[in-house]
Design a protein around this motif. Structure first.
Motif, mmCIF file in Angstrom:
data_model
loop_
_atom_site.group_PDB
_atom_site.id
_atom_site.type_symbol
_atom_site.label_atom_id
_atom_site.label_comp_id
_atom_site.label_asym_id
_atom_site.label_seq_id
_atom_site.Cartn_x
_atom_site.Cartn_y
_atom_site.Cartn_z
ATOM 1 N N LEU A 29 49.592 38.090 45.416
ATOM 2 C CA LEU A 29 48.215 38.046 44.920
ATOM 3 C C LEU A 29 47.307 38.996 45.702
ATOM 4 O O LEU A 29 46.195 38.657 46.111
ATOM 5 N N ALA A 30 47.790 40.196 45.878
ATOM 6 C CA ALA A 30 47.083 41.187 46.691
ATOM 7 C C ALA A 30 45.993 41.900 45.918
ATOM 8 O O ALA A 30 46.042 42.034 44.690
ATOM 9 N N PHE A 31 44.987 42.386 46.655
ATOM 10 C CA PHE A 31 43.985 43.347 46.189
ATOM 11 C C PHE A 31 42.983 42.791 45.180
ATOM 12 O O PHE A 31 42.293 43.565 44.514
ATOM 13 N N GLU A 32 42.836 41.506 45.063
ATOM 14 C CA GLU A 32 41.914 40.969 44.067
ATOM 15 C C GLU A 32 40.488 41.458 44.338
ATOM 16 O O GLU A 32 39.948 41.297 45.434
ATOM 17 N N TYR A 33 39.895 42.085 43.317
ATOM 18 C CA TYR A 33 38.522 42.578 43.345
ATOM 19 C C TYR A 33 38.277 43.628 44.435
ATOM 20 O O TYR A 33 37.159 43.770 44.930
ATOM 21 N N SER A 34 39.307 44.369 44.787
ATOM 22 C CA SER A 34 39.163 45.393 45.825
ATOM 23 C C SER A 34 39.054 46.791 45.233
ATOM 24 O O SER A 34 39.573 47.091 44.151
ATOM 25 N N ASP A 35 38.384 47.655 45.983
ATOM 26 C CA ASP A 35 38.348 49.099 45.764
ATOM 27 C C ASP A 35 39.406 49.680 46.692
ATOM 28 O O ASP A 35 39.227 49.692 47.906
ATOM 29 N N VAL A 36 40.532 50.150 46.141
ATOM 30 C CA VAL A 36 41.702 50.407 46.968
ATOM 31 C C VAL A 36 42.412 51.697 46.569
ATOM 32 O O VAL A 36 42.536 52.014 45.384
ATOM 33 N N GLN A 37 42.885 52.433 47.578
ATOM 34 C CA GLN A 37 43.822 53.533 47.407
ATOM 35 C C GLN A 37 45.042 53.177 48.249
ATOM 36 O O GLN A 37 44.941 53.119 49.487
ATOM 37 N N ALA A 38 46.188 52.912 47.621
ATOM 38 C CA ALA A 38 47.328 52.381 48.369
ATOM 39 C C ALA A 38 48.628 53.037 47.941
ATOM 40 O O ALA A 38 48.883 53.243 46.748
#
Length: 278
Positions: free
Chosen positions: A229-238
């Protein structure tokens, strides 16, 4: 320089307002503020058992010394603190202090340690029972850091960590400008509500990591099987080199992984809702 060797003292303020203090093999028993308002202090092979030691001091070095549990709430409101090869068995050490160097120390009961401190350099240090360590700290550089305790680095700013092991639930909550290299961060709810956290060659464990984050960057990281359940509601570059167990409603950015156990995009997604999952 006032020098004291092979003595035992106690009570209130045995060493007060001394400019140039040298203590060797000195035992400080129960009492308060044994070393206070002093400048240019050197302590070697000392034992501290009274509380509030080294308060409001400038430029002190402590080597090969022992802080017993009775010395709780010491090392406050000071500048230029340098501890090396010390055993610290007391909680609530370091508050409102600047210019701290820790090298080859072990803190066995580090809860609520290092609050509102800045300009900290750490190398090869262990913190156990370390709940709420580094709260509100700024400008921290750490290498070979080992933390066993929850809620580390909450509200911290300008942090750089190398080659470390953080066994810490709720680490990096609301932290800002943090970079972690070559480290294992294990504990649920990692870095929620953080800004500008960058993880490079890191291993991530624990449920629901990296949610509600802004400016989040992951480079060549790996996920443990429980890091779902990663990155919920995130601004992400992965970029993730193995399987991510599950990704849920990332808000924007781009995620690249070897594979995904599950991708959850549902009606609870927040705008702009345009994260690329590759």
């Amino acid at each position: 320089m006032e020098k004291y060797k092979d003595i035992e003292v106690g009570g209130e303020r045995p060493f007060y307002h001394i400019d140039g203090l040298d203590l060797e093999n000195v035992t400080i028993h129960t009492g308060e503020s044994s070393v206070k308002e002093c400048r240019d202090v050197e302590c070697r092979k000392c034992t501290f058992d009274g509380k509030y030691v080294l308060w409001c001091c400038d430029n002190f070095k402590v080597r090969d010394s022992l802080f017993l549990p009775g010395s709780r709430s010491s090392l406050w409101h000071s500048t230029g603190a340098d501890l090396e090869n010390c055993q610290v068995d007391a909680p609530k050490m370091f508050r409102e202090s600047e210019g701290i160097r820790l090298h080859k120390d072990v803190f066995s009961d580090a809860k609520e340690t290092l609050w509102s401190c800045g300009n900290i350099e750490i190398d090869d240090v262990e913190f156990h029972n370390a709940d709420y360590i580094f709260m509100w700290c700024h400008d921290v550089k750490a290498r070979n850091l080992r933390i066993f305790g929850n809620y580390s680095f909450q509200h911290a700013k300008n942090v750089e960590i190398w080659d470390s092991d953080l066994q810490s639930k709720d680490a990096l909550w609301e932290a800002e400008n943090v970079t972690v290299y070559n480290s294992f961060i294990n504990g649920e709810y990692l870095a929620w509500h953080s800004k500008n956290v960058r993880l490079v060659n890191c291993r991530i464990g624990g449920t629901q990591p990296l949610c509600y984050a802004e400016g989040l960057v992951l480079e060549n990281c790996t996920f443990e099987p429980d890091a779902d359940l990663a990155f919920e509601y995130s601004d992400v570059q992965a970029t993730v080199v193995n399987e991510i167990p599950s990704v849920k409603n990332p808000r924007t950015g781009c995620i690249k992984a070897a594979s995904y156990g599950e991708i959850i995009i549902d009606g609870n997604m927040k705008a702009p809702g345009d994260c690329k999952i590759l």
